[in-house]
Design a protein around this motif. Structure first.
Motif, mmCIF file in Angstrom:
data_model
loop_
_atom_site.group_PDB
_atom_site.id
_atom_site.type_symbol
_atom_site.label_atom_id
_atom_site.label_comp_id
_atom_site.label_asym_id
_atom_site.label_seq_id
_atom_site.Cartn_x
_atom_site.Cartn_y
_atom_site.Cartn_z
ATOM 1 N N ASP A 215 0.837 -1.203 0.000
ATOM 2 C CA ASP A 215 0.000 0.000 0.000
ATOM 3 C C ASP A 215 0.871 1.252 0.000
ATOM 4 O OD1 ASP A 215 -2.273 1.875 0.424
ATOM 5 O OD2 ASP A 215 -3.362 0.017 0.718
ATOM 6 N N GLY A 216 0.560 2.247 0.831
ATOM 7 C CA GLY A 216 1.163 3.564 0.723
ATOM 8 C C GLY A 216 2.662 3.562 0.522
ATOM 9 N N SER A 217 3.142 4.363 -0.431
ATOM 10 C CA SER A 217 4.555 4.388 -0.808
ATOM 11 C C SER A 217 4.998 5.820 -1.093
ATOM 12 C CB SER A 217 4.796 3.531 -2.049
ATOM 13 O OG SER A 217 4.296 2.219 -1.872
ATOM 14 N N SER A 218 6.269 6.070 -0.861
ATOM 15 C CA SER A 218 6.884 7.359 -1.180
ATOM 16 C C SER A 218 8.246 7.110 -1.817
ATOM 17 C CB SER A 218 7.082 8.213 0.078
ATOM 18 O OG SER A 218 5.863 8.526 0.703
ATOM 19 N N LEU A 219 8.671 8.021 -2.670
ATOM 20 C CA LEU A 219 9.945 7.912 -3.380
ATOM 21 C C LEU A 219 10.659 9.251 -3.272
ATOM 22 C CD1 LEU A 219 11.749 6.175 -5.322
ATOM 23 C CD2 LEU A 219 10.434 7.175 -7.212
ATOM 24 N N GLY B 5 3.443 10.205 -7.244
ATOM 25 C CA GLY B 5 4.062 10.857 -8.388
ATOM 26 C C GLY B 5 5.227 11.723 -7.954
ATOM 27 N N VAL B 6 6.332 11.642 -8.678
ATOM 28 C CA VAL B 6 7.517 12.448 -8.373
ATOM 29 C C VAL B 6 7.875 13.245 -9.615
ATOM 30 C CG1 VAL B 6 9.900 12.437 -7.572
ATOM 31 C CG2 VAL B 6 8.336 10.643 -6.815
ATOM 32 N N ASP B 7 7.756 14.555 -9.536
ATOM 33 C CA ASP B 7 8.031 15.395 -10.698
ATOM 34 C C ASP B 7 9.498 15.426 -11.079
ATOM 35 O OD1 ASP B 7 5.500 18.007 -10.312
ATOM 36 O OD2 ASP B 7 5.482 16.124 -11.408
ATOM 37 N N ASP B 8 10.373 15.471 -10.095
ATOM 38 C CA ASP B 8 11.799 15.617 -10.414
ATOM 39 C C ASP B 8 12.627 14.938 -9.337
ATOM 40 O OD1 ASP B 8 14.366 16.371 -11.056
ATOM 41 O OD2 ASP B 8 13.884 18.464 -11.433
ATOM 42 N N LEU B 9 13.180 13.788 -9.670
ATOM 43 C CA LEU B 9 14.065 13.055 -8.771
ATOM 44 C C LEU B 9 15.396 12.907 -9.496
ATOM 45 C CD1 LEU B 9 13.866 11.578 -5.961
ATOM 46 C CD2 LEU B 9 13.687 9.473 -7.289
ATOM 47 N N ASN B 10 16.309 13.839 -9.208
ATOM 48 C CA ASN B 10 17.592 13.883 -9.913
ATOM 49 C C ASN B 10 17.396 13.996 -11.421
ATOM 50 O OD1 ASN B 10 18.994 13.598 -7.462
ATOM 51 N ND2 ASN B 10 18.884 11.366 -7.586
ATOM 52 N N GLY B 11 16.368 14.755 -11.822
ATOM 53 C CA GLY B 11 16.134 14.993 -13.241
ATOM 54 C C GLY B 11 15.179 14.029 -13.905
ATOM 55 N N TRP B 12 14.603 13.093 -13.158
ATOM 56 C CA TRP B 12 13.685 12.108 -13.721
ATOM 57 C C TRP B 12 12.333 12.199 -13.026
ATOM 58 C CZ3 TRP B 12 16.022 9.799 -17.763
ATOM 59 C CH2 TRP B 12 17.428 9.739 -17.768
ATOM 60 N N THR B 13 11.314 11.794 -13.740
ATOM 61 C CA THR B 13 9.971 11.793 -13.180
ATOM 62 C C THR B 13 9.417 10.382 -13.206
ATOM 63 O OG1 THR B 13 9.554 14.068 -13.839
ATOM 64 C CG2 THR B 13 7.630 12.699 -13.477
ATOM 65 N N TYR B 14 8.709 10.002 -12.124
ATOM 66 C CA TYR B 14 8.177 8.643 -11.995
ATOM 67 C C TYR B 14 6.736 8.683 -11.501
ATOM 68 C CZ TYR B 14 13.214 7.676 -11.742
ATOM 69 O OH TYR B 14 14.568 7.625 -11.982
ATOM 70 N N VAL B 15 5.979 7.659 -11.854
ATOM 71 C CA VAL B 15 4.706 7.372 -11.211
ATOM 72 C C VAL B 15 4.856 6.018 -10.532
ATOM 73 C CG1 VAL B 15 2.242 6.966 -11.495
ATOM 74 C CG2 VAL B 15 3.371 8.736 -12.847
ATOM 75 N N LEU B 16 4.947 6.058 -9.204
ATOM 76 C CA LEU B 16 5.097 4.844 -8.411
ATOM 77 C C LEU B 16 3.712 4.246 -8.180
ATOM 78 C CD1 LEU B 16 7.580 3.532 -6.888
ATOM 79 C CD2 LEU B 16 6.726 4.687 -4.843
ATOM 80 N N SER B 17 3.585 2.932 -8.344
ATOM 81 C CA SER B 17 2.290 2.282 -8.105
ATOM 82 C C SER B 17 2.508 0.812 -7.800
ATOM 83 C CB SER B 17 1.358 2.428 -9.313
ATOM 84 O OG SER B 17 0.086 1.877 -9.019
ATOM 85 N N GLY B 18 1.662 0.280 -6.952
ATOM 86 C CA GLY B 18 1.671 -1.148 -6.645
ATOM 87 C C GLY B 18 0.271 -1.705 -6.746
ATOM 88 N N PHE B 19 0.106 -2.893 -6.206
ATOM 89 C CA PHE B 19 -1.222 -3.502 -6.171
ATOM 90 C C PHE B 19 -1.289 -4.471 -5.014
ATOM 91 C CE2 PHE B 19 1.318 -6.252 -8.909
ATOM 92 C CZ PHE B 19 1.068 -7.513 -8.381
ATOM 93 N N GLN B 20 -2.493 -4.895 -4.694
ATOM 94 C CA GLN B 20 -2.699 -5.880 -3.638
ATOM 95 C C GLN B 20 -3.817 -6.840 -4.007
ATOM 96 O OE1 GLN B 20 -5.438 -3.734 -0.344
ATOM 97 N NE2 GLN B 20 -3.369 -2.889 -0.384
#
Length: 661
Positions: free
Chosen positions: A143-147, A598-613
């Motif tokens: 469940d809940g996640s952060s990057l 969602g991370v707009d800028d992580l060392n110049g990269w953008t990601y959408v983090l997602s999981g499932f259960q």
């Protein structure tokens, strides 16, 4: 270079500053004399080789999996989704997107500091593995996640905090694990990979109870949750004391030193540069069915959803920026019409001010918190509560989880009631506890809007429903302000306008410029008759929105589903400026989309983090052909139905892309 890139931050002051620094003496390199410090701007004659900025981006959605693409039914996938980027020079690039898992629960992975560990594995609070059938139990419910990054960490290292809500075979019975993932970030491609896993010690917070959604604070910590806390009065307001006692036994916690009031709070995780993490609980943000919270840009205003029937919209204003240990709690009361077409205006009811230490001390006080029964009425040192009308005018009727309770707060115990019995007290004070399954919250800072997911429009949210009632002290009778809502199993996303100069119910000015003052429906889904696959909500619209995250630079609201009404649940990209809704990710059949970040800028990269259960948790409407197609793929990838789960991210399929061209 652009063939398969991670999601891309565009616009905003961060990119503008980057571009300015890359083209000294010339805006974007135009006429940049000798292109001083200008990347690719050598001899920058008329900007010919200047750095080009991105001016727009849009998502192009994937198709929903079907029996024609049977393998896609059993795995998390973004195959077919694309991101279209437009640059300042008029050129465009189309990025093919894909989903990359970081880990699967139940796998043995490297342990931070040396050795190995079971991902998502349960332990007692003393750290010993929790064995079931001779093997360590592990969760199938990421469940809940952060990057994020941590100052002082090794080069090319980023971190993710991931929490695990429950195990499908033993809901809420085990003390929940929460971990720090140390990840390698390839500086050339942006690709992320797992280096090591750290299991966070929760002994100091009495263990962790059913953590659901999570968010990243503006100051770089992970804000967790404890959903569906145990009901101290055991009257059906969330989880039973029987489940609570099972939890204590499995956690190895002495019941004589425990209290139901230790759970239902806001845990906060801080990560060190070596990939270890520590956790503490804030006891003063209200004890309700917290899905997750969102901290607004002032670093003080916190908005929280309440995932239950007769849920409220709660706000907390911290005394000091970046510090949740002291502040004031409020509940929303809708004072004008609020339905599918009409916005509703909010008045905030002040419930009280407290420090975390004060409320923690109250939760530890057995003389105050031990429940007894006197004359058929349950009571402790805080309040009295009963499920039948006592015929005493000193009691007020409120609605909790769809049913009536009659309550009376004991003299001088308003603070304890506000922070430890928040549902009962907020209803008594006249808060609009009428929402059903209010889930994730997120903020759009530029437009001063917040968004809340309402998983279903049902029960207390429906006009005239028996569960739709305010307490007598709040005006009494059916809540006329919500009289226009019609039942809709697909739910909706609500947007809240934010502003300052708002007075609370006592007439005092609320110390924030980010106070929600009006709510309206942004987007909803639609019920349908059961289709050939077993969908009972339209597959081309949202169904039971749960996780929400907003990207400032992409101007996109990401929406994750928790629905038994879609055979496959999806993560959607909703472009707030155009209203376009595009499917970004499909979870395995029967699974819920979780851990959205969602991370707009992580060392110049953008990601959408997602999981499932709970992959493979089918509904009665799911046709056998879906189960036959998805089942073997779920087993091959995730150990079987409701056995394993993954956390991962959406990016380009192979090679990343920089922020400039």
């Amino acid at each position: 270079m652009f063939g398969s890139a991670p999601l891309f931050p565009i616009g905003g002051t961060g990119l503008a500053a980057l571009l300015a620094g890359c083209a000294s003496d010339g805006t974007d390199g135009v006429n940049g004399t000798n292109g001083t410090n200008g990347t690719n701007g050598t001899n920058g004659t008329n900007g010919k080789d200047a750095v080009q900025s991105i001016v727009s981006a849009r998502f192009i959605g994937m198709a929903a999996p079907s029996l024609a693409t049977a393998a896609a039914l059993g795995k998390a996938s973004s195959d077919g989704a694309r991101l279209e980027l437009k640059f300042a020079d008029g050129s465009t690039q189309v990025v093919e997107l894909g989903y990359t898992p970081l880990m699967v629960t139940g796998d043995t992975v490297p342990k931070t500091g040396g050795g190995s560990i079971v991902a998502g594995g349960y332990t007692k609070v003393d750290g010993t593995p929790l064995l079931v059938g001779g093997a360590q139990a592990y969760s199938d419910c990421v469940d809940g996640s952060s990057l994020f990054t941590v100052p002082g960490a090794p080069a090319n290292t980023v971190f993710a905090v991931v929490q695990f809500e429950y195990q499908s075979a033993a809901y809420g019975a085990y003390p929940a694990p929460i971990c720090v993932l140390t990840l390698n970030q390839d500086p050339a491609t942006g690709a992320l990979s797992l280096k090591s896993y750290h299991h966070i010690d929760t002994a100091g917070i009495h263990g962790l109870w059913i953590p659901c959604g999570g968010s990243l604070s503006p100051w770089g910590t992970h804000l967790s949750s404890e959903e569906y806390m145990p009901d101290a009065f055991d009257q059906g307001d969330n989880q039973s004391l029987a489940l609570y006692n099972t939890f204590l036994a499995n956690a190895g916690i002495d019941p004589a030193k425990a209290s139901p009031y230790h759970y239902g709070h806001l845990p906060e995780v801080k990560v060190a540069a070596d990939g270890t993490g520590t956790i503490r609980k804030h006891y003063n943000l209200g004890r309700y069915s917290r899905e997750l919270v969102c901290v607004f840009p002032d670093n003080k205003t916190v908005l929280g959803g309440d995932d239950t029937t007769n849920g409220g919209l709660f706000m907390f204003i911290a005394d000091s920026a970046g510090d949740l240990s002291a502040g004031t709690l409020y509940v929303a009361k809708y004072i004008s019409a609020f339905n599918e077409t009409t916005p509703g205006n909010i008045k905030w009811i002040r419930l009280g001010h407290a420090t975390s230490a004060e409320i923690e001390a109250l939760s530890n006080n057995a003389a105050l918190t031990t429940v007894t029964t006197v004359g058929g009425v349950k009571e402790n040192g805080i309040l009295q509560s009963t499920t039948t009308d006592p015929g005493d005018p000193g009691f007020a009727e409120v609605k909790l989880n769809g049913s009536s309770r009659w309550i009376r707060v004991k003299a001088g115990q308003e603070k304890a009631a506000a922070f430890l019995e928040t549902h009962r007290y907020a209803a008594l004070k006249g808060g609009s506890l009428v929402f059903t399954k209010m889930e994730g919250t997120t903020v759009n800072a530029r437009d001063k809007l917040a968004y809340s997911a309402i998983s279903a429009i049902s029960a207390s949210l429906v006009a005239g429903h028996a569960a739709n009632k305010e307490a007598p002290l709040g005006g009494g009778g059916l809540l006329a302000s919500l009289a226009g809502f019609a039942s809709n199993s697909a739910g909706m996303v609500v947007q809240h306008k934010l502003g300052g100069n708002q007075a609370d119910s006592d007439g005092n000015l609320i110390n924030s410029d980010w106070v929600p003052y009006q709510s309206s429906m942004l987007i909803n889904g639609a019920q349908i008759g059961t289709d050939a696959l077993g969908n009972t909500n339209d597959q081309e619209r949202i169904s039971c929105p749960d996780n929400l995250k907003f990207s400032e630079k992409l101007r996109t609201l990401f929406i994750g589903e928790d629905s038994g009404n879609h055979v496959s649940n999806f993560v959607w990209a909703y472009e707030v400026d155009t209203g376009r809704l595009q499917r970004l990710l499909s979870a395995p059949a029967g699974a819920e989309c979780t851990g959205l970040h969602g991370v707009d800028d992580l060392n110049g990269w953008t990601y959408v983090l997602s999981g499932f259960q709970h992959a493979g948790e089918y509904t009665s409407a799911t046709v056998q052909a879906i189960k036959d197609a998805a089942g073997p793929v779920i087993t091959a990838n995730y150990k079987g139905a409701m056995k394993g789960a993954a956390i991962g991210y959406v990016s380009g399929k192979s090679v990343g892309v920089r922020l400039t061209k």
